[in-house]
Design a protein around this motif. Structure first.
Motif, PDB file in Angstrom:
ATOM      1  N   SER A 186     148.401  -0.513  76.376  1.00 46.68           N
ATOM      2  CA  SER A 186     148.440  -1.969  76.156  1.00 46.68           C
ATOM      3  C   SER A 186     149.485  -2.355  75.113  1.00 46.68           C
ATOM      4  CB  SER A 186     147.081  -2.457  75.670  1.00 46.68           C
ATOM      5  OG  SER A 186     146.100  -2.162  76.624  1.00 46.68           O
ATOM      6  N   VAL A 237     153.060  -7.108  88.519  1.00 50.79           N
ATOM      7  CA  VAL A 237     152.649  -6.827  87.138  1.00 50.79           C
ATOM      8  C   VAL A 237     153.870  -6.412  86.309  1.00 50.79           C
ATOM      9  CG1 VAL A 237     150.332  -6.204  87.936  1.00 50.79           C
ATOM     10  CG2 VAL A 237     152.006  -4.397  87.553  1.00 50.79           C
ATOM     11  N   ASN A 238     153.672  -6.264  85.004  1.00 50.45           N
ATOM     12  CA  ASN A 238     154.806  -5.925  84.133  1.00 50.45           C
ATOM     13  C   ASN A 238     155.481  -4.628  84.568  1.00 50.45           C
ATOM     14  OD1 ASN A 238     154.405  -8.195  82.568  1.00 50.45           O
ATOM     15  ND2 ASN A 238     153.065  -7.146  81.098  1.00 50.45           N
ATOM     16  N   ASN A 264     157.767 -12.118  86.705  1.00 49.63           N
ATOM     17  CA  ASN A 264     157.924 -10.761  87.250  1.00 49.63           C
ATOM     18  C   ASN A 264     158.329 -10.810  88.724  1.00 49.63           C
ATOM     19  OD1 ASN A 264     157.132  -9.828  84.770  1.00 49.63           O
ATOM     20  ND2 ASN A 264     155.030  -9.347  85.369  1.00 49.63           N
ATOM     21  N   ARG A 280     142.567 -14.225  83.867  1.00 45.50           N
ATOM     22  CA  ARG A 280     143.875 -14.802  83.497  1.00 45.50           C
ATOM     23  C   ARG A 280     143.824 -15.345  82.075  1.00 45.50           C
ATOM     24  NH1 ARG A 280     147.421 -13.948  86.744  1.00 45.50           N
ATOM     25  NH2 ARG A 280     146.582 -13.348  88.751  1.00 45.50           N
ATOM     26  N   MET A 291     139.442   1.109  85.037  1.00 48.49           N
ATOM     27  CA  MET A 291     140.550   0.263  85.486  1.00 48.49           C
ATOM     28  C   MET A 291     141.601   1.074  86.244  1.00 48.49           C
ATOM     29  SD  MET A 291     139.887  -2.805  84.363  1.00 48.49           S
ATOM     30  CE  MET A 291     141.402  -3.761  84.271  1.00 48.49           C
ATOM     31  N   HIS A 338     136.367  -8.070  83.216  1.00 59.30           N
ATOM     32  CA  HIS A 338     137.644  -7.434  82.864  1.00 59.30           C
ATOM     33  C   HIS A 338     137.666  -7.179  81.348  1.00 59.30           C
ATOM     34  CE1 HIS A 338     141.994  -7.442  81.958  1.00 59.30           C
ATOM     35  NE2 HIS A 338     142.195  -7.108  83.219  1.00 59.30           N
ATOM     36  N   PRO A 364     152.991 -15.060  83.594  1.00 58.37           N
ATOM     37  CA  PRO A 364     153.895 -13.903  83.476  1.00 58.37           C
ATOM     38  C   PRO A 364     154.207 -13.281  84.839  1.00 58.37           C
ATOM     39  CG  PRO A 364     151.755 -13.451  82.421  1.00 58.37           C
ATOM     40  CD  PRO A 364     151.763 -14.898  82.776  1.00 58.37           C
ATOM     41  N   HIS A 409     153.356  -8.450  76.119  1.00 61.22           N
ATOM     42  CA  HIS A 409     154.120  -8.344  77.367  1.00 61.22           C
ATOM     43  C   HIS A 409     155.473  -7.710  77.108  1.00 61.22           C
ATOM     44  CE1 HIS A 409     151.690 -10.401  80.379  1.00 61.22           C
ATOM     45  NE2 HIS A 409     151.132 -10.926  79.321  1.00 61.22           N
ATOM     46  N   ARG A 433     139.791  -7.707  79.016  1.00 65.15           N
ATOM     47  CA  ARG A 433     140.243  -8.840  78.178  1.00 65.15           C
ATOM     48  C   ARG A 433     139.121  -9.881  78.039  1.00 65.15           C
ATOM     49  NH1 ARG A 433     144.641 -10.740  80.654  1.00 65.15           N
ATOM     50  NH2 ARG A 433     146.177 -10.248  79.087  1.00 65.15           N
ATOM     51  N   PRO A 467     145.562  -3.741  90.279  1.00 64.25           N
ATOM     52  CA  PRO A 467     145.838  -4.279  91.631  1.00 64.25           C
ATOM     53  C   PRO A 467     146.979  -3.566  92.361  1.00 64.25           C
ATOM     54  CG  PRO A 467     146.607  -5.796  89.942  1.00 64.25           C
ATOM     55  CD  PRO A 467     145.851  -4.712  89.226  1.00 64.25           C
ATOM     56  N   GLN A 516     155.040  -3.963  76.148  1.00 64.55           N
ATOM     57  CA  GLN A 516     154.596  -3.176  77.301  1.00 64.55           C
ATOM     58  C   GLN A 516     155.740  -3.006  78.307  1.00 64.55           C
ATOM     59  OE1 GLN A 516     151.564  -5.008  79.937  1.00 64.55           O
ATOM     60  NE2 GLN A 516     150.290  -3.281  79.319  1.00 64.55           N
ATOM     61  N   GLN A 524     149.966   1.383  82.491  1.00 67.05           N
ATOM     62  CA  GLN A 524     149.668   0.022  81.975  1.00 67.05           C
ATOM     63  C   GLN A 524     148.158  -0.160  81.881  1.00 67.05           C
ATOM     64  OE1 GLN A 524     151.672  -3.275  83.930  1.00 67.05           O
ATOM     65  NE2 GLN A 524     150.170  -4.761  83.183  1.00 67.05           N
ATOM     66  N   ASN A 560     136.287  -8.630  75.844  1.00 69.60           N
ATOM     67  CA  ASN A 560     136.667  -8.701  74.425  1.00 69.60           C
ATOM     68  C   ASN A 560     136.539 -10.115  73.891  1.00 69.60           C
ATOM     69  OD1 ASN A 560     137.266  -6.038  74.230  1.00 69.60           O
ATOM     70  ND2 ASN A 560     139.461  -6.269  74.621  1.00 69.60           N
TER      71      ASN A 560
HETATM   72  C1  UD1 Z   1     147.431  -7.205  84.512  1.00 66.07           C
HETATM   73  C2  UD1 Z   1     148.487  -7.959  85.323  1.00 66.07           C
HETATM   74  C3  UD1 Z   1     147.809  -8.973  86.237  1.00 66.07           C
HETATM   75  C4  UD1 Z   1     146.713  -8.323  87.065  1.00 66.07           C
HETATM   76  C5  UD1 Z   1     145.732  -7.654  86.118  1.00 66.07           C
HETATM   77  C6  UD1 Z   1     144.578  -6.995  86.828  1.00 66.07           C
HETATM   78  C7  UD1 Z   1     150.660  -8.293  84.188  1.00 66.07           C
HETATM   79  C8  UD1 Z   1     151.535  -9.320  83.622  1.00 66.07           C
HETATM   80  N1  UD1 Z   1     149.392  -8.709  84.479  1.00 66.07           N
HETATM   81  O1  UD1 Z   1     146.843  -8.156  83.645  1.00 66.07           O
HETATM   82  O2  UD1 Z   1     148.787  -9.517  87.108  1.00 66.07           O
HETATM   83  O3  UD1 Z   1     146.043  -9.312  87.822  1.00 66.07           O
HETATM   84  O4  UD1 Z   1     146.463  -6.661  85.383  1.00 66.07           O
HETATM   85  O5  UD1 Z   1     143.692  -6.482  85.878  1.00 66.07           O
HETATM   86  O6  UD1 Z   1     151.063  -7.170  84.371  1.00 66.07           O
HETATM   87  N2  UD1 Z   1     142.758  -3.255  78.864  1.00 66.07           N
HETATM   88  C9  UD1 Z   1     141.841  -2.264  78.647  1.00 66.07           C
HETATM   89  N3  UD1 Z   1     141.895  -1.170  79.457  1.00 66.07           N
HETATM   90  C10 UD1 Z   1     142.789  -1.035  80.460  1.00 66.07           C
HETATM   91  C11 UD1 Z   1     143.724  -2.060  80.667  1.00 66.07           C
HETATM   92  C12 UD1 Z   1     143.686  -3.173  79.870  1.00 66.07           C
HETATM   93  O7  UD1 Z   1     141.005  -2.348  77.768  1.00 66.07           O
HETATM   94  O8  UD1 Z   1     142.773  -0.001  81.159  1.00 66.07           O
HETATM   95  C13 UD1 Z   1     142.699  -4.456  78.004  1.00 66.07           C
HETATM   96  C14 UD1 Z   1     143.628  -4.389  76.836  1.00 66.07           C
HETATM   97  O9  UD1 Z   1     142.984  -4.959  75.746  1.00 66.07           O
HETATM   98  C15 UD1 Z   1     144.786  -5.285  77.239  1.00 66.07           C
HETATM   99  C16 UD1 Z   1     144.112  -6.302  78.137  1.00 66.07           C
HETATM  100  O10 UD1 Z   1     143.032  -5.600  78.768  1.00 66.07           O
HETATM  101  O11 UD1 Z   1     145.442  -5.836  76.161  1.00 66.07           O
HETATM  102  C17 UD1 Z   1     145.011  -6.854  79.200  1.00 66.07           C
HETATM  103  O12 UD1 Z   1     145.649  -5.791  79.937  1.00 66.07           O
HETATM  104  P1  UD1 Z   1     147.127  -5.979  80.509  1.00 66.07           P
HETATM  105  O13 UD1 Z   1     147.522  -4.837  81.341  1.00 66.07           O
HETATM  106  O14 UD1 Z   1     148.019  -6.372  79.395  1.00 66.07           O
HETATM  107  O15 UD1 Z   1     147.011  -7.262  81.426  1.00 66.07           O
HETATM  108  P2  UD1 Z   1     145.918  -7.696  82.470  1.00 66.07           P
HETATM  109  O16 UD1 Z   1     145.257  -8.934  81.993  1.00 66.07           O
HETATM  110  O17 UD1 Z   1     144.999  -6.564  82.842  1.00 66.07           O
END
Ligand code: UD1
Length: 381
Positions: free
Chosen positions: A71, A103-104, A139, A212, A50, A243, A135, A74, A245, A16, A77, A44, A248
């Protein structure tokens, strides 16, 4: 008065962030008299779907720095972004670090800059869900408390910042920069054939996005949610860009979703999963959908701009202007509400895509240039 060229690190980390930074970066590149932008990607988000595809579709150059944090928890990362961004800034010091969203990576880079006594600009400041279990709320709070320039998208943010003791002269109501990307990409999105490629008819399908942790982390909640969406899916196809997550978690729960392969045929309904959609495709799909069900923040704003009914599957929103001025309805993270609210939207009949609708003030595609005007005045003089 002499002009100083301001060297700005523009930070992106997660999906985003891309559509918020793209218009600012483009405007800075076009005003090389005042700005020398440097693009920093924390990594990230790192998958092609993505991250990279958003760079391509938003015409962003390759990042000058890619921190490749990937990844993690929190804490891990955030810490890794702090460590790696800190190393960059120690060697290559900018005049200003510009961060967007919540985001983080936003928090981590703002913190490094503030500790190095580098000016921090936060775009999309002041939004509050008042839910500290998110989270993103932590932030937002921390980033705003250490920023020098707080660019806000709606008036509620001004009130929130005032209540937190932020000085008025740091706050600038410049509008919503994400809408700049919508405005500049909408023609292309409307010309794209993504809808046809899935065999979808305009205004005859819904879109679902869920990512979420509060909605997809718990198997019971996720299953109940999908059962509710399946009820809506009896009325019309529900397209579900999943998404990572969420995908998975579904695999873990052994839930098999239908994937669209040869397009949707007349009479097909149900939930149809697709991979995370590229920016232009997603915009095109949303623009001609009957409604969107989501737990995202940004999508509440995009649907408001496009006039598409949006059901926000959360107990709160940090973006109240989408409810007071827009098409957003906060339905709570409650499956029963989801079914009744969605059926109610459908019972109103098809919206007309050209129907006039209200849009919050300064959501007009000109926000990046207003942000640059402020920075020019304050940083380049
Ligand atoms: C992050 C943001 C959230 C935003 C969202 C959009 C924070 C706290 N959260 O959450 O505000 O709405 O992005 O997507 O920063 N993963 C992949 N490939 C990627 C990225 C992530 O497989 O390119 C998987 C990984 O298993 C990872 C999980 O998605 O552990 C979550 O990714 P992460 O960046 O930790 O948080 P988001 O849920 O994507």
């Amino acid at each position: 008065m002499s002009t100083r060229r301001c060297r700005v690190f523009c930070v992106v980390g997660a999906r985003p962030n891309m559509m918020k930074v793209a218009p600012i970066l483009r405007a800075m590149q076009a005003d090389s008299k005042h700005f020398s932008p440097v693009l920093v990607h924390t990594g990230q988000h790192y998958d092609y779907a993505m991250s990279q595809v958003f760079f391509e579709q938003l015409n962003m150059p390759d990042p000058d720095y890619n921190l490749e944090v990937g990844s993690g928890t929190h804490h891990a990362q955030t810490a890794e972004v702090i460590r790696r961004f800190g190393e960059v800034v120690e060697k290559d010091r900018p005049d200003l670090v510009l961060v967007v969203g919540d985001v983080n990576s936003t928090l981590a880079c703002a913190l490094v800059a503030a500790k190095e006594n580098i000016l921090v600009a936060h775009v999309e400041a002041g939004l509050r869900s008042f839910d500290r279990t998110m989270p993103e709320e932590i932030n937002r709070l921390v980033t705003d408390s250490i920023s020098d320039f707080l660019f806000i998208t709606e008036e509620s943010a001004r009130v929130n910042l005032k209540n937190e003791g932020v000085a008025d002269n740091k706050v600038f109501f410049t509008g919503n920069v994400m809408i700049d990307s919508v405005v500049s990409s909408l023609d292309v999105a409307r010309r794209s054939n993504v809808r046809e490629s899935y065999g979808l008819k305009p205004l005859d399908y819904a879109i679902l996005t869920l990512h979420r942790p509060s909605n997809v982390g718990d198997a019971v909640q996720l299953r109940r949610t999908l059962e509710a969406v399946a009820t809506v899916g009896r009325e019309l196809p529900v397209i579900f860009p999943a998404h990572p997550r969420t995908a998975n978690k579904l695999r873990e729960m052994d839930i098999q979703l239908k994937f669209i392969e040869d397009g949707i045929k007349v009479g097909d309904s149900g939930i149809w999963a697709i991979p995370p959609a590229p920016y232009i495709d997603f915009l095109g799909l949303v623009d001609s959908s009957a409604m969107v069900i989501t737990d995202s923040g940004g999508i509440q704003e995009e649907t408001t701009y496009l006039g598409v009914p949006c059901l926000t599957y959360r107990d709160n929103t940090e973006r109240p202007a989408t409810v007071t001025h827009g098409t957003n309805q906060l339905i709570g993270a409650n499956p029963e509400n989801l079914v009744s609210a969605a059926l109610e939207v459908l019972s109103r009949g098809k919206r007309k895509s050209e129907e006039k609708h209200e849009v919050p003030p300064l959501w007009d595609g000109m926000t990046a240039s207003r942000i640059l005007d402020v920075l020019k005045d304050k940083c380049c003089a």
